[in-house]
Design an enzyme around this catalytic site. Structure first.
Site, PDB file in Angstrom:
ATOM      1  N   GLY A 272       0.831  -1.162   0.075  1.00 13.40           N
ATOM      2  CA  GLY A 272       0.072  -0.084   0.234  1.00 13.40           C
ATOM      3  C   GLY A 272       0.856   1.308  -0.086  1.00 13.40           C
ATOM      4  O   GLY A 272       2.117   1.224   0.461  1.00 13.40           O
ATOM      5  N   CYS A 273       0.197   2.214  -0.294  1.00  9.74           N
ATOM      6  CA  CYS A 273       1.024   3.751  -0.502  1.00  9.74           C
ATOM      7  C   CYS A 273       1.589   4.131   0.800  1.00  9.74           C
ATOM      8  O   CYS A 273       2.602   4.471   0.942  1.00  9.74           O
ATOM      9  CB  CYS A 273       0.166   4.654  -1.368  1.00  9.74           C
ATOM     10  N   PHE A 274       0.563   4.492   1.806  1.00  9.87           N
ATOM     11  CA  PHE A 274       1.056   4.693   2.996  1.00  9.87           C
ATOM     12  C   PHE A 274       2.130   3.758   3.723  1.00  9.87           C
ATOM     13  O   PHE A 274       3.105   4.191   4.384  1.00  9.87           O
ATOM     14  CB  PHE A 274      -0.079   4.783   4.159  1.00  9.87           C
TER      15      PHE A 274
ATOM     16  N   THR B  39       4.418   1.985   2.227  1.00  6.12           N
ATOM     17  CA  THR B  39       5.388   2.008   1.611  1.00  6.12           C
ATOM     18  C   THR B  39       6.207   3.016   2.405  1.00  6.12           C
ATOM     19  O   THR B  39       7.617   3.050   2.659  1.00  6.12           O
ATOM     20  CB  THR B  39       5.187   2.292  -0.027  1.00  6.12           C
TER      21      THR B  39
END
Length: 325
Positions: A134-136, A138
């Site tokens: 996921g972006c957060f 990462t």
């Protein structure tokens, strides 16, 4: 050439994936699947691709592609794979959250590896199935991995991270339209965000005795792309020790950079970089982490994983420069 299929081609992550893959020297786009847009030119949905890509969306899959990118949104990849069969040689990279946790990684004979290259590059190289982070998750993991690699995360972790409106996906909603988002700021899913589980899983992979709370406050920013995260925790060493640790841990990383100067979002937007800054004050280590949520936090990282899986140089198709103004 690597034959590529994309499932769920109309969203933001697919749009970024297409923008990057169309110029990837080792890739040929085979099909882009979208039942709602079948027969429509791709540039009609992704206008930035006009003149770049002469291809239409399709509702037909080719089961023998070399690699399949799933851009379906969370919880939908499992049902798609249950109802569509692909060759045993087709590699799968899922950009959703269906297979990120160890308890979910085995599915229909496929064994999904968590695809954070800075954590387990060698596993990714030999894998046929990747669960893209996921972006957060990462941005936050990259801020903490050096500490847990040496068992130096010894207290609660406090995280405050703000994401752009593209993090909510392409479908408009009450907290994404311009009149609400502009000149506004808000928090959501405080202490309960779904990315916490994968973050904790990775931390325990490197520091098995890690058992401290992660206090995560996600925020909505009034900008389109990027994540700006500040993470702090107690740290016994000096600031110099921490900087040395971080630079050593990421010495071979292709996309993660340690800055001696304070950092900002424009340094990473439209790139596959993560830039970290480390400082210490009053016994607390503060790590600032910035990424592009759709590239390093999604599509660019997926291409990085593809490059590793096919034995390509890691930066192939991803040598992107930010715009500072």
């Amino acid at each position: 050439m690597i034959q590529v299929g994309i499932i769920g081609g109309s969203g933001y992550t697919a749009g970024e994936l297409l923008r990057l893959l169309v110029h990837h020297p080792e890739v040929k786009l085979d099909f882009v699947y979208s039942t709602t847009n079948a027969g429509l030119s791709i540039y009609k949905q992704h206008p930035d691709l006009i003149g770049e890509l002469d291809l239409e969306f399709t509702d037909t899959i080719h089961p023998d592609v070399d690699v399949l990118f799933l851009c379906l949104g969370h919880g939908r990849s499992r049902s798609f794979l249950e109802t569509h069969t692909f060759s045993s040689t087709t590699k799968v990279i899922d950009l959703g959250n269906d297979f990120r946790l160890t308890k979910d990684k085995l599915f229909l004979g496929r064994d999904f590896v968590y695809g954070l290259p800075e954590l387990q590059k060698e596993k990714i190289k030999s894998s046929k199935n990747i669960a893209n982070p996921g972006c957060f998750a990462t941005a936050i993991q990259l801020a903490l991995l050096p500490l847990v690699s040496e068992g130096k995360l010894t207290d609660a972790v406090h995280i405050n991270a703000t994401t752009g409106s593209t993090g909510a996906g392409v479908m408009p909603g009450g907290t994404t339209h311009f009149s609400w988002r502009d000149n506004n700021f808000s928090s959501y899913k405080v202490f309960t965000h779904q990315h916490l589980d994968e973050i904790e899983q990775s931390l325990k992979q490197l520091q098995t005795d890690f058992d401290f709370p992660l206090f995560f406050i996600p925020n909505r920013g009034n900008f389109s792309k990027g994540i700006y995260a500040t993470i702090y925790t107690r740290y016994d060493g000096s600031e110099s020790d921490a900087k040395t640790l971080y630079k050593s841990f990421y010495s071979d990383a292709k996309f993660t950079v340690i800055s001696d100067e304070e950092i900002h979002l424009k340094q990473v937007v439209n790139t596959n970089k993560c830039i970290l800054h480390v400082c210490k004050k009053d016994g607390m280590l503060l790590i600032t982490s910035v990424i592009d949520n759709l590239i390093k936090g999604a599509s660019g990282q997926a291409i990085h994983n593809m490059n590793l899986m096919f034995g390509l140089e890691e930066k192939t198709g991803l040598e992107l420069k930010a715009s500072a103004f």
